[in-house]
Motif scaffolding. Structure first.
Motif, short mmCIF file in Angstrom:
data_model
loop_
_atom_site.label_atom_id
_atom_site.label_comp_id
_atom_site.label_asym_id
_atom_site.label_seq_id
_atom_site.Cartn_x
_atom_site.Cartn_y
_atom_site.Cartn_z
N ARG A 62 -10.35 15.05 8.36
CA ARG A 62 -10.69 13.85 9.12
C ARG A 62 -11.29 12.79 8.20
O ARG A 62 -10.91 11.63 8.25
CB ARG A 62 -11.67 14.22 10.22
N VAL A 65 -8.57 11.31 5.96
CA VAL A 65 -7.63 10.45 6.69
C VAL A 65 -8.30 9.12 7.04
O VAL A 65 -7.73 8.06 6.80
CB VAL A 65 -7.13 11.17 7.97
N LEU A 66 -9.53 9.19 7.56
CA LEU A 66 -10.19 7.94 7.96
C LEU A 66 -10.47 7.06 6.75
O LEU A 66 -10.34 5.84 6.82
CB LEU A 66 -11.47 8.24 8.73
N GLN A 68 -8.70 6.94 4.04
CA GLN A 68 -7.44 6.35 3.58
C GLN A 68 -6.97 5.25 4.54
O GLN A 68 -6.45 4.22 4.11
CB GLN A 68 -6.38 7.43 3.45
N VAL A 69 -7.18 5.50 5.84
CA VAL A 69 -6.79 4.50 6.83
C VAL A 69 -7.55 3.19 6.62
O VAL A 69 -6.99 2.10 6.73
CB VAL A 69 -7.03 5.06 8.26
N THR A 72 -5.67 1.21 4.13
CA THR A 72 -4.21 1.18 4.22
C THR A 72 -3.75 0.07 5.15
O THR A 72 -4.22 -0.03 6.28
CB THR A 72 -3.67 2.54 4.72
N ARG A 73 -2.84 -0.73 4.65
CA ARG A 73 -2.29 -1.82 5.44
C ARG A 73 -1.25 -1.27 6.41
O ARG A 73 -0.50 -0.37 6.07
CB ARG A 73 -1.62 -2.82 4.51
N GLN A 74 -1.17 -1.86 7.59
CA GLN A 74 -0.16 -1.41 8.55
C GLN A 74 1.16 -2.10 8.28
O GLN A 74 1.19 -3.23 7.80
CB GLN A 74 -0.63 -1.69 9.97
N GLU A 75 2.23 -1.40 8.61
CA GLU A 75 3.57 -1.93 8.38
C GLU A 75 4.07 -2.65 9.62
O GLU A 75 3.77 -2.25 10.74
CB GLU A 75 4.55 -0.80 8.09
N VAL B 35 -4.02 1.08 18.30
CA VAL B 35 -3.88 1.32 16.86
C VAL B 35 -2.85 0.35 16.28
O VAL B 35 -3.03 -0.20 15.20
CB VAL B 35 -3.48 2.78 16.58
N ALA B 36 -1.78 0.12 17.07
CA ALA B 36 -0.72 -0.78 16.60
C ALA B 36 -1.25 -2.19 16.38
O ALA B 36 -0.68 -2.97 15.63
CB ALA B 36 0.42 -0.80 17.61
N GLY B 38 -4.11 -2.69 15.05
CA GLY B 38 -5.03 -2.62 13.92
C GLY B 38 -6.43 -2.14 14.28
O GLY B 38 -7.37 -2.32 13.51
N GLU B 40 -9.12 0.27 14.30
CA GLU B 40 -9.47 1.51 13.59
C GLU B 40 -10.25 2.48 14.47
O GLU B 40 -10.11 3.69 14.32
CB GLU B 40 -10.29 1.21 12.33
N PHE B 43 -7.99 4.48 16.39
CA PHE B 43 -7.40 5.54 15.57
C PHE B 43 -8.34 6.74 15.48
O PHE B 43 -7.91 7.89 15.56
CB PHE B 43 -7.06 5.02 14.17
N GLU B 44 -9.64 6.46 15.36
CA GLU B 44 -10.61 7.56 15.31
C GLU B 44 -10.58 8.39 16.59
O GLU B 44 -10.78 9.59 16.56
CB GLU B 44 -12.03 7.02 15.08
N TYR B 47 -7.23 10.43 16.64
CA TYR B 47 -7.20 11.52 15.67
C TYR B 47 -7.37 12.92 16.29
O TYR B 47 -6.53 13.79 16.08
CB TYR B 47 -8.22 11.26 14.56
N LEU B 76 -0.80 11.76 9.20
CA LEU B 76 -1.80 11.09 10.03
C LEU B 76 -2.02 9.65 9.57
O LEU B 76 -2.18 8.75 10.40
CB LEU B 76 -3.11 11.89 10.02
N VAL B 77 -1.98 9.44 8.28
CA VAL B 77 -2.09 8.07 7.78
C VAL B 77 -0.84 7.28 8.14
O VAL B 77 -0.90 6.09 8.47
CB VAL B 77 -2.34 8.05 6.25
N TRP B 80 -1.02 5.70 11.49
CA TRP B 80 -1.75 4.43 11.42
C TRP B 80 -0.83 3.33 10.90
O TRP B 80 -0.72 2.26 11.47
CB TRP B 80 -2.97 4.60 10.51
N ARG B 81 -0.15 3.66 9.81
CA ARG B 81 0.63 2.63 9.11
C ARG B 81 1.82 2.16 9.94
O ARG B 81 2.18 1.00 9.91
CB ARG B 81 1.12 3.22 7.79
N ALA B 83 2.28 2.58 13.33
CA ALA B 83 2.03 2.61 14.78
C ALA B 83 2.87 1.58 15.53
O ALA B 83 3.27 1.80 16.67
CB ALA B 83 0.54 2.38 15.05
#
Lengths: 255, 205
Positions: A62, A65-66, A68-69, A72-75, B35-36, B38, B40, B43-44, B47, B76-77, B80-81, B83
């Motif tokens: 956890r 992951v958090l 790194q998130v 990390t930029r979203q796509e 999450v989509a 942005g 965070e 996301f928590e 998880y 999992l990342v 996020w990326r 979503a």
């Protein structure tokens, strides 16, 4: 639809097809709404098998992951399939134009490609100059190839972000591949480039050098005849004789 | 046989699985929607709803604990990326996450070296052991009880094919070799077995 193809929905939903069959089946899926619906349901069923195997994850996961998130930029929404299937917009030579101009001002293009940050102080400027001089020598093959009269470029966007660009001259049977901002491959893995199309299996174009920061020159390759596409896959270090994963980037080899 | 599974909330029914799971699922989808954008903190909260299943399944496929955690982290990342690419019409958020996770896990084990290593332990004996191991683990809690029960309702060939393909990360060609069954048969069993499983666990989208 032939009943034989339809049978593959199960194997597909379980990721039990090899690469080639998987691609064929995905092409079929694109025009078979019934199969798509069945695949969606069977995937939901397969997910039950995963839920049944759930375990308590360690707290370190956890935290990692958090962490790194947070960086990390979203796509934007995009998939390899969509990128590959859609006809390319007419900006296909954008990078090529830039690079050809770069035969005169290569450093500018290199700076553009590698996203050199805004320069503020004198020291930064000197460092940037040194870096660009180094890039200039490293990218000499690009400039040289860009001078071929038939040199053309094309680029593709990665499924998980980043860009790959190929500059190719069929007259010289030579091409160079540049990547920018691709996510680092998993430990012990590397990106491998493939020439796809024509008769037979994909042909390896070589391993993509790791991060540009390591000073490795860009990947150069030959044997373009017959190939219509360029793809990058994640492979175990040292590469594979044939792709073992789905391409993360797939785009047209410039004609 | 399970009923149609709809409407999603049947009140006053003591049996728990579909309702409780569906409540989680709604939450997971709402969270994924945030999450989509942005968010965070969403996301928590997402998880804990996905991490256990992602890690558990990846571990079945990849087996090596360190590598499994690595793959789970990647997945999992990736949630996020990517979503924003989630399409609710295709299935639940959890299914989306687990589809992605299985694909990654399979990619990891299906590399050239891993294939050689797996070749070495492909003997029927080890497969049987693997199968028993999974079957045992699968039976350890209540939610799993349903899956276990449904798996038990399949024919042996259906069940072993599905488990080898899904938990073993094998292609159906490999499954056919291991089970010494014709390719066409395995292909068919994977599908009709999954369909039977689908009807038994009451998957609805």
């Amino acid at each position: 639809m032939s009943p034989d193809v339809h049978t593959l929905t199960g194997a597909y939903a379980l990721d039990a097809l090899d690469e080639l069959e998987r691609r064929r089946f995905e092409a079929h899926l694109a025009e078979c709404p019934d199969c798509t619906r069945e695949v969606d349901e069977l995937r939901a069923t397969a997910a039950k098998l995963a839920m049944a195997a759930a375990e308590t994850p360690p707290d370190r996961l956890r935290q990692r992951v958090l962490a790194q998130v947070a960086t990390t930029r979203q796509e934007p929404p995009a998939t390899v399939a969509a990128t590959a299937a859609r006809p390319r917009p007419p900006r296909r030579t954008g990078w090529a134009v830039r690079l050809t101009a770069a035969a005169a001002g290569l450093a500018a293009a290199a700076a553009l490609l590698l996203g050199v940050v805004t320069v503020r102080t004198g020291a930064e400027r000197d460092a940037a100059r040194a870096q660009l001089a180094e890039l200039q020598s490293r990218y000499a093959p690009v400039a040289e190839l860009a001078s071929a009269p038939d040199a053309r470029g094309d680029s593709g966007t990665g499924a998980h972000g980043g860009t790959a660009f190929v500059l190719a001259s069929h007259a010289r049977d030579r091409a160079v591949l540049l990547v920018a901002d691709l996510p680092a491959p998993p430990a012990g893995h590397t990106y491998q480039a493939w020439l796809i199309g024509g008769a037979g299996q994909p042909r390896s174009a070589g391993l993509v050098p790791p991060d540009p920061g390591t000073g490795a020159p860009p990947l150069q390759f030959t044997g373009l005849a017959g190939a219509t596409k360029v793809g990058l896959t994640v492979e175990p270090a040292g590469g594979s004789p044939q792709p073992t994963t789905t391409p993360v980037v797939l785009f047209d080899l410039p004609a | 046989m399970h009923d149609s599974g709809w409407p999603p909330r049947r009140t006053g029914q003591p049996q728990r699985p579909p309702e409780s799971e569906r409540a989680d699922r709604d939450t997971a989808e709402q969270l994924l929607g945030l999450v989509a954008k942005g968010d965070e903190s969403a996301f928590e909260r997402l998880y804990p709803l996905v991490a256990g299943a992602v890690l558990g399944m990846v571990r079945r496929v990849v087996r090596d604990p360190g590598q499994s955690e690595e793959v789970a982290q990647e997945v999992l990342v990736e949630l996020w990326r990517t979503a924003r690419s989630y399409d609710p019409a295709k299935g639940s958020a959890l299914t989306w996450a687990l589809t992605m996770a299985h694909r990654r896990a399979v990619d990891r084990v299906r590399s050239a070296q891993a294939a050689t290593q797996r070749e070495a332990r492909v003997g029927a004996e080890s497969v049987r052991r693997e199968f028993d191991e999974v079957a045992e683990a699968v039976a350890t809690n209540l939610e799993r009880e349903q899956v276990r029960r449904c798996l038990a309702s399949l024919t042996e060939l259906q069940r072993e094919s599905i488990m080898l393909a899904y938990y073993g990360g094998r292609t159906y060609t490999e499954v056919a070799t291991v089970l010494r069954a014709p390719l066409g048969t395995v292909k068919t069993r994977l599908r009709d077995g999954l369909i039977r499983l689908r009807d038994c666990v009451g998957v609805s989208r």
